[in-house]
Design a protein around this motif. Structure first.
Motif, PDB file in Angstrom:
ATOM      1  N   LEU A 197       0.821  -1.222   0.000  1.00  7.72           N
ATOM      2  CA  LEU A 197       0.000   0.000   0.000  1.00  7.72           C
ATOM      3  C   LEU A 197       0.849   1.263   0.000  1.00  7.72           C
ATOM      4  CD1 LEU A 197      -3.149   0.376   0.017  1.00  7.72           C
ATOM      5  CD2 LEU A 197      -2.351  -1.963   0.394  1.00  7.72           C
ATOM      6  N   LYS A 198       2.128   1.148   0.349  1.00  8.77           N
ATOM      7  CA  LYS A 198       3.015   2.318   0.324  1.00  8.77           C
ATOM      8  C   LYS A 198       3.175   2.857  -1.104  1.00  8.77           C
ATOM      9  CE  LYS A 198       5.750   0.553   4.223  1.00  8.77           C
ATOM     10  NZ  LYS A 198       7.062   0.011   4.641  1.00  8.77           N
ATOM     11  N   TRP A 199       2.984   2.007  -2.094  1.00 13.75           N
ATOM     12  CA  TRP A 199       3.092   2.462  -3.481  1.00 13.75           C
ATOM     13  C   TRP A 199       2.027   3.504  -3.786  1.00 13.75           C
ATOM     14  CZ3 TRP A 199       6.231   3.105  -7.197  1.00 13.75           C
ATOM     15  CH2 TRP A 199       5.827   3.195  -8.526  1.00 13.75           C
ATOM     16  N   TYR A 200       0.804   3.230  -3.364  1.00 18.85           N
ATOM     17  CA  TYR A 200      -0.298   4.153  -3.609  1.00 18.85           C
ATOM     18  C   TYR A 200      -0.201   5.396  -2.732  1.00 18.85           C
ATOM     19  CZ  TYR A 200      -2.530   0.388  -6.190  1.00 18.85           C
ATOM     20  OH  TYR A 200      -2.802  -0.589  -7.109  1.00 18.85           O
ATOM     21  N   LYS A 201       0.214   5.219  -1.497  1.00 19.05           N
ATOM     22  CA  LYS A 201       0.218   6.321  -0.542  1.00 19.05           C
ATOM     23  C   LYS A 201       1.466   7.205  -0.648  1.00 19.05           C
ATOM     24  CE  LYS A 201      -2.470   4.070   3.131  1.00 19.05           C
ATOM     25  NZ  LYS A 201      -2.428   3.633   4.546  1.00 19.05           N
ATOM     26  N   PHE A 202       2.633   6.578  -0.813  1.00 16.80           N
ATOM     27  CA  PHE A 202       3.898   7.310  -0.694  1.00 16.80           C
ATOM     28  C   PHE A 202       4.781   7.206  -1.928  1.00 16.80           C
ATOM     29  CE2 PHE A 202       3.017   5.211   3.537  1.00 16.80           C
ATOM     30  CZ  PHE A 202       2.253   6.248   4.022  1.00 16.80           C
ATOM     31  N   GLY A 203       4.398   6.365  -2.893  1.00 20.74           N
ATOM     32  CA  GLY A 203       5.197   6.234  -4.099  1.00 20.74           C
ATOM     33  C   GLY A 203       6.481   5.459  -3.918  1.00 20.74           C
ATOM     34  N   ILE A 204       6.498   4.513  -2.945  1.00 20.47           N
ATOM     35  CA  ILE A 204       7.675   3.683  -2.722  1.00 20.47           C
ATOM     36  C   ILE A 204       7.258   2.221  -2.611  1.00 20.47           C
ATOM     37  CG2 ILE A 204       9.009   5.485  -1.570  1.00 20.47           C
ATOM     38  CD1 ILE A 204       8.316   4.199   1.113  1.00 20.47           C
ATOM     39  N   THR A 205       8.207   1.339  -2.860  1.00 21.41           N
ATOM     40  CA  THR A 205       8.006  -0.095  -2.650  1.00 21.41           C
ATOM     41  C   THR A 205       8.876  -0.548  -1.486  1.00 21.41           C
ATOM     42  OG1 THR A 205       9.821  -0.751  -4.118  1.00 21.41           O
ATOM     43  CG2 THR A 205       7.655  -0.378  -5.140  1.00 21.41           C
ATOM     44  N   ARG A 206       8.752  -1.806  -1.119  1.00 20.70           N
ATOM     45  CA  ARG A 206       9.571  -2.350  -0.035  1.00 20.70           C
ATOM     46  C   ARG A 206      11.057  -2.214  -0.361  1.00 20.70           C
ATOM     47  NH1 ARG A 206      10.629  -2.858   5.117  1.00 20.70           N
ATOM     48  NH2 ARG A 206      11.053  -4.969   5.885  1.00 20.70           N
ATOM     49  N   SER A 207      11.411  -2.328  -1.643  1.00 24.63           N
ATOM     50  CA  SER A 207      12.825  -2.268  -2.020  1.00 24.63           C
ATOM     51  C   SER A 207      13.453  -0.906  -1.752  1.00 24.63           C
ATOM     52  CB  SER A 207      12.984  -2.631  -3.496  1.00 24.63           C
ATOM     53  OG  SER A 207      12.701  -4.005  -3.703  1.00 24.63           O
ATOM     54  N   PHE A 208      12.658   0.157  -1.752  1.00 26.61           N
ATOM     55  CA  PHE A 208      13.211   1.484  -1.442  1.00 26.61           C
ATOM     56  C   PHE A 208      13.832   1.479  -0.043  1.00 26.61           C
ATOM     57  CE2 PHE A 208      10.888   2.782  -5.089  1.00 26.61           C
ATOM     58  CZ  PHE A 208      11.306   4.050  -5.454  1.00 26.61           C
ATOM     59  N   ASP A 209      13.118   0.911   0.929  1.00 26.63           N
ATOM     60  CA  ASP A 209      13.637   0.843   2.294  1.00 26.63           C
ATOM     61  C   ASP A 209      14.857  -0.069   2.378  1.00 26.63           C
ATOM     62  OD1 ASP A 209      12.091   2.596   3.851  1.00 26.63           O
ATOM     63  OD2 ASP A 209      10.461   1.157   4.002  1.00 26.63           O
ATOM     64  N   ASN A 210      14.731  -1.288   1.825  1.00 26.39           N
ATOM     65  CA  ASN A 210      15.827  -2.253   1.915  1.00 26.39           C
ATOM     66  C   ASN A 210      17.097  -1.719   1.260  1.00 26.39           C
ATOM     67  OD1 ASN A 210      13.819  -5.296   1.420  1.00 26.39           O
ATOM     68  ND2 ASN A 210      14.108  -4.011   3.218  1.00 26.39           N
ATOM     69  N   LEU A 211      16.967  -1.207   0.053  1.00 23.97           N
ATOM     70  CA  LEU A 211      18.142  -0.735  -0.683  1.00 23.97           C
ATOM     71  C   LEU A 211      18.760   0.503  -0.046  1.00 23.97           C
ATOM     72  CD1 LEU A 211      16.820  -1.343  -4.290  1.00 23.97           C
ATOM     73  CD2 LEU A 211      18.813  -2.455  -3.265  1.00 23.97           C
ATOM     74  N   SER A 212      17.940   1.343   0.567  1.00 25.24           N
ATOM     75  CA  SER A 212      18.490   2.528   1.235  1.00 25.24           C
ATOM     76  C   SER A 212      19.362   2.125   2.416  1.00 25.24           C
ATOM     77  CB  SER A 212      17.358   3.451   1.682  1.00 25.24           C
ATOM     78  OG  SER A 212      16.728   4.042   0.561  1.00 25.24           O
ATOM     79  N   VAL A 213      18.945   1.092   3.142  1.00 21.43           N
ATOM     80  CA  VAL A 213      19.789   0.563   4.214  1.00 21.43           C
ATOM     81  C   VAL A 213      21.101   0.034   3.639  1.00 21.43           C
ATOM     82  CG1 VAL A 213      19.998  -1.248   5.963  1.00 21.43           C
ATOM     83  CG2 VAL A 213      17.868   0.041   5.763  1.00 21.43           C
ATOM     84  N   GLN A 214      21.001  -0.691   2.524  1.00 12.85           N
ATOM     85  CA  GLN A 214      22.205  -1.256   1.903  1.00 12.85           C
ATOM     86  C   GLN A 214      23.157  -0.160   1.413  1.00 12.85           C
ATOM     87  OE1 GLN A 214      19.366  -4.625   0.093  1.00 12.85           O
ATOM     88  NE2 GLN A 214      21.324  -4.529  -0.956  1.00 12.85           N
TER      89      GLN A 214
END
Length: 386
Positions: free
Chosen positions: A285-302
């Protein structure tokens, strides 16, 4: 949308800010972790908590809320290193995966802990998830409410003086400076950061015919005074020891934890989000609300950990696309007894007009990170998109 110049997170992510230099608060939090937090002092503070818990306990020294995931293993391992007698407590998801059950069973037997697997009436959970999804676009709201409330109530009922949670999300994912340095998970933190949309169980009474009795497992009730009187300590382990999800997974694997290798659904971490089939919907649901996917969070940590570059992360996002977890969507709709058209229609109702606009009948995000994004592949329809 404005993106951090170091990682790939945008300013639409809840709790995240980007400063005048173009750097997000999550990247600033990583700077704190690496250069400004006195970890030896934090370790000594944890040792004092442990000593106090042992002095005040009459059986179990602490509760560790667990799912069976890699962080659960790490939390128990760390507690046992300090000689704490652990009671592990689980909110049982109605969509536990096979590998999730396997990891939970192995955690209990191989680490050697007493364990409570708390099951809420599945019909209550179904109705609560349905109304939370329809009203606020958050399938995970009931999950978060249960997993936060149940350990606190057990701690007070059984007079267990310490609860040890996992990562401090405000340090890892972009809270303000004062929030990044916080150690306690209390009512104020739950209201602001607990993925509860600033609600509590009482706010949902009457929705989908839910009663106060139905929602008892989700309610803290009048436990505030009891917690203060008992001096219950409820803390993030990640506020005392430098949190590293990859290191946690390595340590857990050495003790018997297994990742979901070869079956990655969303994100880039094979060791995360593998315990429950519905957690992927919370991220989707973050795609619709915030324009991000789960990978945005994971890759930013990486990126922050030096495991990849910003350019490489952007290319991975381009290749992975919008990450719609179709099998989990089907499972959720089957659990609800509703057609998939219902799911997509609800998702559409939460499309954020501040970032989305239509061009030639195609939805696009203004100023998206990737200019040549394949927007035609991210169109919700009344059936699963092709």
């Amino acid at each position: 949308m404005r993106y951090c110049i170091r990682c790939i997170l945008p300013d639409t992510r809840p709790g995240l800010t980007i400063d005048d230099e173009g750097v997000c608060s999550a990247c600033r939090g990583h700077e704190d972790k690496e250069f400004h937090i006195d970890w030896p002092a934090r370790k000594r503070a944890f040792e004092a908590l442990v000593a106090d818990a042992k002095d005040r306990s009459s059986g179990y020294d602490c509760i560790v809320p667990v799912s069976g995931g890699k962080d659960s293993w790490y939390q128990i391992i760390k507690a046992q290193e300090y000689g704490l007698n652990v009671l592990a407590v689980t909110w049982r998801t109605p969509a536990r995966t096979e590998i999730g059950q396997q990891n939970l069973d192995n955690m209990i037997s191989r680490l050697g802990v007493d364990h409570i697997d708390y099951t809420i009436n599945p019909d209550v959970e179904r109705r609560f998830m349905k109304t939370a999804f329809e009203k606020v676009g958050a399938t995970g709201l009931p999950m978060h409410m249960a997993l936060f409330v149940i350990p606190i109530r057990f701690a007070l009922k059984l007079r267990i003086p310490l609860i040890i949670w996992g990562e401090n999300a405000q340090l890892e994912y972009g809270g303000g400076k004062d929030e990044r340095l916080a150690t306690d998970l209390d009512r104020e933190w739950l209201a602001k950061h607990g993925c509860l949309q600033s609600t509590n169980a009482a706010d949902w009474v009457g929705e989908e015919d839910l009663t106060e009795a139905d929602l008892a497992a989700y309610s803290l009730g009048d436990t505030g005074e009891a917690a203060a009187e008992f001096k219950l300590e409820s803390v993030f382990l990640g506020s005392f020891f430098k949190w590293n999800s990859f290191e946690n997974a390595r340590i857990a694997s050495e003790h018997g934890f297994e990742s979901n290798a070869g079956h990655l659904k969303t994100g880039t971490w094979e060791f995360a989000d593998i315990d429950c089939r519905f957690i992927s919907l919370h991220h989707f649901l973050k795609w619709y609300k915030f324009g991000i996917t789960r990978s945005f969070d994971n890759l930013s940590v990486q990126i922050r950990m030096g495991m990849t570059t910003r350019e490489e992360a952007i290319e991975i996002i381009r290749q992975k696309g919008w990450e719609a977890p179709h099998d989990d969507i089907k499972a959720f709709c089957a659990f609800q007894g509703l057609p998939e058209e219902w799911f997509w229609q609800v998702c559409e109702s939460f499309r954020n007009p501040a970032i989305w606009h239509r061009e030639s009948d195609i939805w696009k995000i203004r100023g998206f990170l990737i200019e040549d994004w394949a927007w035609l592949n991210s169109q919700p329809t009344c059936a699963s998109p092709s």
